[in-house]
Design an enzyme around this catalytic site. Structure first.
Site, mmCIF file in Angstrom:
data_model
loop_
_atom_site.group_PDB
_atom_site.id
_atom_site.type_symbol
_atom_site.label_atom_id
_atom_site.label_comp_id
_atom_site.label_asym_id
_atom_site.label_seq_id
_atom_site.Cartn_x
_atom_site.Cartn_y
_atom_site.Cartn_z
ATOM 1 C CG ASP A 244 8.038 -47.803 -2.849
ATOM 2 O OD1 ASP A 244 8.787 -46.989 -2.289
ATOM 3 O OD2 ASP A 244 7.569 -47.626 -3.978
ATOM 4 C CE LYS B 258 4.940 -45.745 -3.948
ATOM 5 N NZ LYS B 258 5.411 -46.329 -5.209
#
Length: 427
Positions: A152, A112
């Site tokens: 995201d 991430k």
């Protein structure tokens, strides 16, 4: 490189993930060496991102990329632009990606990334400059066979196009597989935009079936009507579900007879938010969470259901469209109260599944129709739900009856444990 351990320990989200990991490890007696290795990311990167703003001053932003585990394949995970981004948050989300990819049987690891910035206050020129410099700083660590970012919170297909272009320019040739979530015209996959929301709907459908119920006619409340929640509404409504409540940052709307989604979308093109949509009653986000509905889909922020409001929940099923919308205490309480809580690592996995599809389409230069994508997505989501449901029935006890969060993490860990043992990573 950045020594992240102290900051990770101060992150509530990261410690919640560790807590889930420990509980699942004890439940299935996982190899202790595997657990210890999974508690810490393989690599944590912090970079400074200087950007020349439109007024000629230079502002420096903090950027992060955490690569948690790559036993099953290249690192994979999104990039978020948000003012609250921190190393602890990114590390927690990276570890969740490891477990999500394992659970969904994908040949990918977990990662991430993010930048600590409010993208709404930057111009398009500033956002592009930020993205290109961030990509340049990360370029030694990402690539189609190393680490594949995706959109995201606060990022989109245009952000990915800038990342693709920057990485390709520095590599000397076009590498479309370096990111997913790109525009279709430059190697993106059809069906990517709706994938996470559609996956939530497929999981809600299968969960209802365990109660001998159909999605058609089921009442659904959606908290958060952004990239995920909007497509939950669109797809569930198309399959006959009754969407009775929807909320966004400005508040919510309620109609016990159902909200017409296509009309709401037309209304939002002009008004941006759901507030004051005709033939609905205004409600708050808290009121939406306490509605007596068949399915509650929290699709916005983490920890929206917690110790102070968990006793107000009346939904029969909760499907986590967002990452971590329930605190551990709330999840345990609701599970003990016979609410079926479908965890995020299963429920919102549709996005990474179609990102995987995009990646392999780019590698093979062979692209699928949207219907092919939807069919393959449904197969993976359905099979993953069956594995978790069957595990929960096999290993249930009085304390853990139909604990789908525990079961999902256990299924993910068992696959990881086997792979790590085969690779000699668990002595």
């Amino acid at each position: 490189m950045y020594e992240a351990n102290d900051e990770l320990l101060r992150s509530h989200l990261y410690m919640n993930v560790i807590n889930s990991l420990e509980k699942a490890g004890e439940h299935i007696t996982i190899n202790r060496n595997v657990l210890e290795r999974l508690k810490k990311p393989r690599r944590a990167i912090r970079v400074s991102i200087p950007v020349r703003m439109d007024d000629e001053r230079v502002e420096v932003f903090n950027g992060y990329r955490v690569q948690h585990n790559h036993t099953l394949g290249p690192f994979k995970g999104g990039i978020r632009y948000h003012a609250s981004v921190s190393m602890g948050e990114v590390a927690a989300l990276a570890s969740l990606m490891t477990y999500k990819n394992s659970l969904l049987n994908l040949p990918l690891g977990g990662a991430k990334g993010g930048v600590q910035v409010d993208p709404s206050v930057l111009s398009k020129v500033e956002l592009e400059a930020l993205t290109r410099r961030f990509t340049s700083e990360l370029s030694p660590f990402i690539g189609p066979d190393k680490d594949i970012p995706a959109p995201d919170v606060g990022t989109d297909s245009e952000t990915m196009a800038w990342m693709l272009d920057t990485f390709s320019l520095e590599s000397g040739f076009s590498q479309t597989g370096v990111v997913t979530g790109k525009p279709v015209e430059i190697g993106g996959s059809r069906g990517r935009d709706s994938a996470t929301g559609l996956g939530v709907v497929y999981i809600a459908e299968k969960t209802l079936e365990t109660m001998d119920r159909s999605l058609s006619g089921a009442s659904i409340a959606i908290q958060g009507f952004g990239k995920v929640g909007m497509h939950v509404g669109i797809e569930a409504h198309a399959l006959g579900a009754k969407i009775v409540a929807i909320s966004d940052v400005k508040g919510g709307i309620y109609n016990p007879n159902g909200i017409h989604i296509s009309e709401l979308l037309r209304y939002m093109k002009k008004n941006k938010f759901v507030k004051d949509f005709p033939e609905t009653t205004p409600i708050s986000n808290e009121e939406l969470l306490s509605l007596d509905v068949d399915v509650l889909c929290p699709c916005a922020l983490d920890a929206v259901i917690h110790e102070k409001n968990m006793h107000n929940i009346r939904a029969k099923i909760i499907v986590e469209g967002a990452n971590g919308p329930l605190t551990p205490e709330a999840s345990e309480h609701l599970t003990r109260s016979n609410v079926l809580v479908v965890p995020d690592i299963l429920a919102n996995g549709g996005g990474v599944v179609v990102s995987y599809f995009e990646w392999i389409q780019d590698i093979g230069w062979l692209f699928w129709s949207e219907q092919e994508v939807r069919n393959r997505l449904k197969e993976i989501m359905t099979n993953s739900f069956k594995k978790v449901w069957n595990f929960s029935r096999t290993y249930q006890s009085k304390e853990n009856k139909y604990n789908l969060r525990l079961s999902a993490m256990s299924v993910a860990l068992l696959r990881l444990e086997k792979a790590m043992k085969l690779r000699g990573q668990a002595w």
